[in-house]
Design a protein around this motif. Structure first.
Motif, PDB file in Angstrom:
ATOM      1  N   PHE A  15       5.364   4.277  -2.781  1.00  0.00           N
ATOM      2  CA  PHE A  15       4.917   5.122  -1.673  1.00  0.00           C
ATOM      3  C   PHE A  15       3.900   6.158  -2.144  1.00  0.00           C
ATOM      4  O   PHE A  15       4.088   6.815  -3.175  1.00  0.00           O
ATOM      5  CB  PHE A  15       6.124   5.824  -1.053  1.00  0.00           C
ATOM      6  N   GLN A  72       0.539  -0.641  -5.645  1.00  0.00           N
ATOM      7  CA  GLN A  72       1.324  -1.623  -6.378  1.00  0.00           C
ATOM      8  C   GLN A  72       0.629  -1.991  -7.682  1.00  0.00           C
ATOM      9  O   GLN A  72      -0.466  -2.553  -7.682  1.00  0.00           O
ATOM     10  CB  GLN A  72       1.571  -2.883  -5.547  1.00  0.00           C
ATOM     11  N   PHE A 109      -2.094  -0.986  -0.596  1.00  0.00           N
ATOM     12  CA  PHE A 109      -1.791  -1.594   0.689  1.00  0.00           C
ATOM     13  C   PHE A 109      -1.622  -0.527   1.751  1.00  0.00           C
ATOM     14  O   PHE A 109      -0.969   0.499   1.519  1.00  0.00           O
ATOM     15  CB  PHE A 109      -0.458  -2.367   0.629  1.00  0.00           C
ATOM     16  N   TYR A 148       0.709   2.316   0.230  1.00  0.00           N
ATOM     17  CA  TYR A 148       1.463   2.023  -0.981  1.00  0.00           C
ATOM     18  C   TYR A 148       0.504   1.635  -2.100  1.00  0.00           C
ATOM     19  O   TYR A 148      -0.557   1.065  -1.859  1.00  0.00           O
ATOM     20  CB  TYR A 148       2.432   0.845  -0.769  1.00  0.00           C
ATOM     21  N   PHE A 189       2.116  -5.274   6.684  1.00  0.00           N
ATOM     22  CA  PHE A 189       1.211  -4.916   5.607  1.00  0.00           C
ATOM     23  C   PHE A 189      -0.154  -5.546   5.774  1.00  0.00           C
ATOM     24  O   PHE A 189      -0.286  -6.674   6.252  1.00  0.00           O
ATOM     25  CB  PHE A 189       1.786  -5.364   4.266  1.00  0.00           C
ATOM     26  N   ILE A 235       1.317   3.907   6.629  1.00  0.00           N
ATOM     27  CA  ILE A 235       1.771   4.294   5.298  1.00  0.00           C
ATOM     28  C   ILE A 235       0.923   3.580   4.251  1.00  0.00           C
ATOM     29  O   ILE A 235       0.498   2.432   4.471  1.00  0.00           O
ATOM     30  CB  ILE A 235       3.277   3.978   5.169  1.00  0.00           C
ATOM     31  N   LYS A 283       5.127  -4.730 -10.541  1.00  0.00           N
ATOM     32  CA  LYS A 283       6.027  -3.687 -10.027  1.00  0.00           C
ATOM     33  C   LYS A 283       6.103  -3.744  -8.510  1.00  0.00           C
ATOM     34  O   LYS A 283       5.326  -4.419  -7.844  1.00  0.00           O
ATOM     35  CB  LYS A 283       5.533  -2.304 -10.456  1.00  0.00           C
ATOM     36  N   GLY A 284       7.066  -3.009  -7.962  1.00  0.00           N
ATOM     37  CA  GLY A 284       7.194  -2.910  -6.523  1.00  0.00           C
ATOM     38  C   GLY A 284       6.208  -1.916  -5.939  1.00  0.00           C
ATOM     39  O   GLY A 284       5.686  -1.050  -6.645  1.00  0.00           O
ATOM     40  N   PRO A 285       5.928  -2.019  -4.641  1.00  0.00           N
ATOM     41  CA  PRO A 285       5.046  -1.040  -3.990  1.00  0.00           C
ATOM     42  C   PRO A 285       5.613   0.374  -4.113  1.00  0.00           C
ATOM     43  O   PRO A 285       6.808   0.592  -3.931  1.00  0.00           O
ATOM     44  CB  PRO A 285       5.025  -1.508  -2.535  1.00  0.00           C
ATOM     45  N   ASP A 300       2.050   8.982   4.033  1.00  0.00           N
ATOM     46  CA  ASP A 300       2.162   8.381   5.358  1.00  0.00           C
ATOM     47  C   ASP A 300       1.584   9.333   6.408  1.00  0.00           C
ATOM     48  O   ASP A 300       1.310  10.506   6.135  1.00  0.00           O
ATOM     49  CB  ASP A 300       3.606   8.000   5.678  1.00  0.00           C
ATOM     50  N   LEU A 309       7.638  -2.862   8.836  1.00  0.00           N
ATOM     51  CA  LEU A 309       6.293  -2.574   8.360  1.00  0.00           C
ATOM     52  C   LEU A 309       5.492  -3.865   8.312  1.00  0.00           C
ATOM     53  O   LEU A 309       5.957  -4.869   7.788  1.00  0.00           O
ATOM     54  CB  LEU A 309       6.323  -1.950   6.974  1.00  0.00           C
TER      55      LEU A 309
END
Lengths: 115, 113
Positions: free
Chosen positions: B46, B38, B89, B36, B103, B34, B42-44, B49, B101
């Motif tokens: 999506f 970022q 990522f 991501y 990373f 998957i 902020k958060g990762p 995938d 997961l």
């Protein structure tokens, strides 16, 4: 906006203290995962929950614990805090908990600073 | 004082160019991958995938390629825009680890106008 919410956004505390971070998953998601992101370690998996039950742990320290409640929100408890615990803590959620991977959606994170 | 932190690989491209971000994974048993994005603070987020029974998957302006022989994953972004500037990522998961997961270190993409 992923639909995952986390509170608080920021937290400043002192060494030795205990804090609780909260996460609400996306509507309909049963699984919650906690991750830690620090400058020197990158994104590290901590612990997963599925429908209230803990699954296989990751790199979670014994000073840390978590739980998932019947309404599916989750809390991560960090105790006896050390300077090195300063990091971003993310919660992610997915529909299920399937072997072989599930798409995980991340929240905005809680930034923890331990002084 | 000395700074400590991950030294991210960087990729700098011109707006409108295509970007290719690479990722090498280590576990030949991984069967789900998957990507991501970022952004700072902020958060990762999506992106796309792919499962190990595929070698290519396309989304909107993005394509993921999987080469299991050499354990390599790539993310191609077409017509890169300034809003694509972020850390990217890759993450992997294997059947025996449930949905955990793992990373990679991330790649900093900078898009120059």
């Amino acid at each position: 906006d992923s639909g995952v919410t986390q509170t608080p956004k920021h937290l400043i505390t002192a060494t030795g203290q205990r804090v609780t971070l909260r996460c609400s998953p996306r509507s309909g998601d049963l699984s919650v995962y906690w991750y830690q992101q620090s400058l020197d370690q990158g994104l590290q998996f901590l612990i997963p929950y599925y429908n209230g039950e803990e699954r296989a742990k990751g790199n979670i320290l014994e000073r840390f614990s978590a739980q998932q409640f019947p309404d599916l929100h989750s809390e991560l408890n960090l105790s006896s805090l050390e300077l090195g615990d300063s990091a971003l803590y993310f919660c992610a959620s997915s529909v299920d908990f399937r072997s072989g991977g599930e798409t995980q959606y991340f929240g905005p994170g809680t930034r923890l600073l331990v002084l | 004082g000395e700074s400590v932190g991950l030294h991210l690989p960087t990729l700098s491209v011109q707006e409108g160019d295509n970007s290719i971000i690479n990722c090498a994974y280590s576990n030949s048993a991984s069967d789900y991958f998957i990507w991501y994005k970022q952004e700072s603070g902020k958060g990762p987020q999506f992106i796309i995938d792919i499962r190990s029974n595929m070698d290519k998957r396309q989304g909107q302006r993005v394509t993921v390629l999987l080469n299991k022989t050499v354990k390599h994953l790539s993310l191609q972004i077409s017509a890169t825009q300034p809003g694509d500037s972020a850390v990217y990522f890759c993450a992997e998961s294997k059947e025996t680890s449930g949905s955990r997961l793992t990373f990679g270190e991330g790649t900093q993409l900078t898009v120059n106008p």
